[in-house]
Design an enzyme around this catalytic site. Structure first.
Site, PDB file in Angstrom:
ATOM      1  N   ASP A  78      67.834 -29.684 115.182  1.00 13.26           N
ATOM      2  CA  ASP A  78      66.484 -29.840 115.711  1.00 13.26           C
ATOM      3  C   ASP A  78      65.423 -29.572 114.658  1.00 13.26           C
ATOM      4  O   ASP A  78      64.348 -30.174 114.683  1.00 13.26           O
ATOM      5  CB  ASP A  78      66.282 -28.910 116.908  1.00 13.26           C
ATOM      6  CG  ASP A  78      66.903 -29.486 118.175  1.00 13.26           C
ATOM      7  OD1 ASP A  78      67.679 -30.445 118.060  1.00 13.26           O
ATOM      8  OD2 ASP A  78      66.611 -28.974 119.268  1.00 13.26           O
ATOM      9  N   CYS A 119      74.881 -25.645 117.881  1.00 11.82           N
ATOM     10  CA  CYS A 119      73.436 -25.834 118.057  1.00 11.82           C
ATOM     11  C   CYS A 119      73.031 -26.272 119.459  1.00 11.82           C
ATOM     12  O   CYS A 119      73.862 -26.518 120.322  1.00 11.82           O
ATOM     13  CB  CYS A 119      72.907 -26.777 116.987  1.00 11.82           C
ATOM     14  SG  CYS A 119      72.876 -25.973 115.356  1.00 11.82           S
ATOM     15  N   ASP A 120      71.707 -26.408 119.591  1.00  9.17           N
ATOM     16  CA  ASP A 120      71.021 -26.450 120.880  1.00  9.17           C
ATOM     17  C   ASP A 120      71.670 -27.320 121.950  1.00  9.17           C
ATOM     18  O   ASP A 120      71.957 -26.864 123.049  1.00  9.17           O
ATOM     19  CB  ASP A 120      69.584 -26.948 120.681  1.00  9.17           C
ATOM     20  CG  ASP A 120      68.800 -26.100 119.701  1.00  9.17           C
ATOM     21  OD1 ASP A 120      69.422 -25.519 118.808  1.00  9.17           O
ATOM     22  OD2 ASP A 120      67.581 -26.036 119.823  1.00  9.17           O
ATOM     23  N   LYS A 121      71.846 -28.617 121.657  1.00  9.66           N
ATOM     24  CA  LYS A 121      72.310 -29.545 122.698  1.00  9.66           C
ATOM     25  C   LYS A 121      73.820 -29.641 122.749  1.00  9.66           C
ATOM     26  O   LYS A 121      74.388 -30.121 123.726  1.00  9.66           O
ATOM     27  CB  LYS A 121      71.740 -30.956 122.476  1.00  9.66           C
ATOM     28  CG  LYS A 121      70.258 -30.983 122.176  1.00  9.66           C
ATOM     29  CD  LYS A 121      69.461 -30.179 123.181  1.00  9.66           C
ATOM     30  CE  LYS A 121      68.069 -29.858 122.694  1.00  9.66           C
ATOM     31  NZ  LYS A 121      67.961 -29.148 121.425  1.00  9.66           N
ATOM     32  N   CYS A 191      69.981 -20.707 113.367  1.00  6.04           N
ATOM     33  CA  CYS A 191      68.856 -19.905 112.868  1.00  6.04           C
ATOM     34  C   CYS A 191      68.823 -18.513 113.493  1.00  6.04           C
ATOM     35  O   CYS A 191      69.082 -18.344 114.682  1.00  6.04           O
ATOM     36  CB  CYS A 191      67.547 -20.645 113.095  1.00  6.04           C
ATOM     37  SG  CYS A 191      67.467 -22.213 112.193  1.00  6.04           S
ATOM     38  N   GLU A 443      60.574 -31.467 121.285  1.00  6.87           N
ATOM     39  CA  GLU A 443      60.107 -30.094 121.126  1.00  6.87           C
ATOM     40  C   GLU A 443      58.791 -30.099 120.359  1.00  6.87           C
ATOM     41  O   GLU A 443      58.556 -30.955 119.510  1.00  6.87           O
ATOM     42  CB  GLU A 443      61.140 -29.256 120.365  1.00  6.87           C
ATOM     43  CG  GLU A 443      62.351 -28.915 121.197  1.00  6.87           C
ATOM     44  CD  GLU A 443      63.296 -27.960 120.514  1.00  6.87           C
ATOM     45  OE1 GLU A 443      64.135 -27.376 121.215  1.00  6.87           O
ATOM     46  OE2 GLU A 443      63.221 -27.807 119.276  1.00  6.87           O
ATOM     47  N   SER A 468      60.430 -25.482 121.138  1.00  2.00           N
ATOM     48  CA  SER A 468      61.564 -24.893 120.430  1.00  2.00           C
ATOM     49  C   SER A 468      61.789 -23.484 120.938  1.00  2.00           C
ATOM     50  O   SER A 468      60.860 -22.788 121.349  1.00  2.00           O
ATOM     51  CB  SER A 468      61.259 -24.860 118.927  1.00  2.00           C
ATOM     52  OG  SER A 468      62.100 -23.946 118.266  1.00  2.00           O
TER      53      SER A 468
END
Length: 551
Positions: A78, A119-121, A191, A443, A468
């Site tokens: 992202d 990660c996110d998704k 992160c 985002e 985010s």
């Protein structure tokens, strides 16, 4: 075993021939086939080490008596996709990831799955697939990145984004920004703050789908490799006991996961991902909505203040006892009898957990806030709800009233910010960035970081897009219905007075119902040319309050 469909009987001779081409031995034909879904890629820091994690998983599977078969899914960073057309693909990629895992598992009739996302998704996408398939599954999240060090303090990617705003307004030198850029992201992992990727790892562990301490075991820590190997072995036990995701991811487990999220003050993106995962289990009686978050947020205290809300990092959380320690503190407020992938209850998993640093994980009698870190706001601007990470909002901005400054895209807003067209007291509105409007619900890290870095204090931002997990400040996202569906946001004009009241969970504009209705009748929706599969996503995506799932 499911895999007998591709390896047993006279008519499966051709199938066995192909399996032999892959190196499968006679002995292995009688063992369970375990799919290993790996989201390794060279361009995402959270995923650059996952081949090593997968190797440890496969070793654990083999030693426990299974046959591992690795395959890959996509992963989007992202941070790299931010603030350009690529971000439209981020949330939508969650659906492709789920479909990829489902497709590979069904086509090859795997008996069970080990899922390796970071990660996110990718994390929610793989969990959606696990719920949909309902074959024994376990998750090994890739782990956080260690924090960088800049001029004696811990830093991360968000500091770099905010540094851009600071440098553009003369509050930071270009030399300092260059130094910060080079040290903020020191290597593999997601992160280092409690952004979406790490929040989802914490959610996964609390759901019971990954082993205890997995969420906070860092990417470069040998502990991660040990957990990966143990997870590979554990999937064989889950298979033998027929413990499937629907037996773990129950209504109670989802409520536990939300409770942990609220206690930590995690990313607002969980209000998209948790309902999306739960939607795969509707036939099992699971029902999670924004109202679930709202109800629990009034009961669960906020007990840990990690970046971006505070200065502590995921490394601090790990050293303070990790997710088991967090759950130990709120044990009396959650469903501790829920089954987990260890084959034991959550209560048994956290029995020996202890808080090792009460500054990082506070006791119930000294919370950061008596309510949870996420708030759901409703009102005439958001009849179906909107979301704010209240844990990252200063007390003096939890109630704010100001004139709207309306933009029809993130790009328009960013230009205005860097052209110094935003003033103290404004309420920035970014619309037509929702699931259908974007499409893809981008985002908004760039505008929020720019505002923060430039030192503009009393500005709020509302959008039908999303933020985010690294966003801080009075930023209200997921406004539903979205503007592209002719939600009230589409009726706004510059200067309309907007009131945000986080204490009373309200988001309103000073217009009566008739005026909003009249304006909406006159609205001409923007035409956005969309190519490729995003055009299909735009047609099928549900509203943000439903998790932006495809229906």
């Amino acid at each position: 075993m499911r895999s007998d469909a591709i390896k047993k009987g006279l008519q499966r001779a051709p199938h066995r021939s192909l399996l032999r081409a892959c190196g499968v031995t006679d002995e292995e034909m009688d063992k369970p086939f375990i799919g290993v879904a790996n989201s390794f890629t060279d361009i995402v820091p959270g995923h650059i080490h996952l081949n090593k994690v997968a190797d440890a998983v496969k070793l654990g599977i083999s030693q426990a008596g299974g046959v591992p078969f690795e395959f890959n899914t996509m992963a989007i960073c992202d941070g790299i996709a931010m603030n350009h057309e690529g971000m439209k693909y981020s949330l939508a990629s969650r659906e492709i990831i789920a479909d990829t895992v489902e497709t590979m598992a069904q086509a090859h009739q795997f008996d069970a799955l080990v899922l390796i996302p970071t990660c996110d998704k990718v994390v929610p996408g793989m969990l959606m697939a696990a719920a949909r398939l309902d074959i024994p599954s376990i998750v090994v999240t890739g782990g956080p990145m260690k924090p960088g060090k800049f001029q004696g303090k811990s830093v991360d990617l968000i500091d770099v984004y905010e540094g851009v705003g600071a440098a553009s307004s003369g509050k930071m030198t270009m030399e300092d920004l260059d130094e910060l850029e080079r040290c903020a992201c020191p290597g593999a992992g997601s992160c280092s703050g409690l952004f979406t990727a790490n929040t989802m790892a914490c959610v996964t562990e609390t759901l019971g789908m990954s082993l205890p301490y997995c969420a906070t075991a860092h990417a470069v820590d040998a502990k991660k490799m040990r957990l990966a190997r143990e997870s590979g072995a554990q999937i064989i036990e889950l298979l033998e006991k027929n413990i499937t995701p629907s037996k773990i991811m129950t209504q109670e487990a989802f409520e536990n996961a939300i409770a942990a999220d609220l206690a930590l003050g995690g990313s607002s993106n969980t209000t998209l991902h948790i309902p999306a995962i739960a939607s795969e289990l509707e036939d099992k009686g699971v029902d999670i909505s924004l109202d679930t978050f709202d109800e629990l947020s009034k009961k669960i205290p906020h007990i840990s203040k990690l970046a971006p809300a505070g200065t502590h990092t995921m490394l601090d959380l790990d050293r303070a006892g990790g997710i088991p320690a967090v759950l130990k503190v709120i044990e009396g407020k959650i469903n501790s009898n829920a089954l987990t992938c260890t084959g034991k209850s959550l209560k048994e998993n956290i029995e020996s957990a202890e808080v090792k640093n009460e500054e990082v994980i506070r006791p119930l009698d000294n919370p950061i806030d008596k309510e949870g870190g996420i708030a759901i706001l409703k009102g005439n601007l958001a009849p179906k709800g909107s979301v704010v990470k209240i844990a990252a909002v200063n007390e003096d901005m939890r109630v704010h009233e100001g004139p709207a400054k309306v933009f029809n895209s993130e790009d328009e807003c960013v230009s205005a910010i860097f052209n110094n067209e935003i003033y103290e007291g404004d309420v920035i509105v970014i619309r037509y960035e929702g699931p259908k409007g974007g499409p893809g619900m981008r985002e908004m890290l760039n505008p929020t970081s720019a505002i923060s870095g430039m030192g503009i204090k009393s500005v709020a931002l509302i959008t039908d897009g999303r933020f985010s997990g690294g966003t801080r400040g009075p930023c209200v996202g997921h406004v539903s219905p979205e503007a592209m569906a002719k939600g009230p946001l589409a009726a706004l004009k510059d200067g309309d007075m907007i009131k945000i009241d986080m204490h009373n969970r309200k988001l309103d504009v000073a217009l009566d119902e008739d005026e909003i209705k009249k304006r909406l009748e006159e609205v001409i929706l923007p035409s956005k040319e969309v190519k490729g599969w995003l055009s299909r996503y735009r047609k099928l995506a549900s509203s943000a309050d439903k998790g932006a799932i495809l229906r």
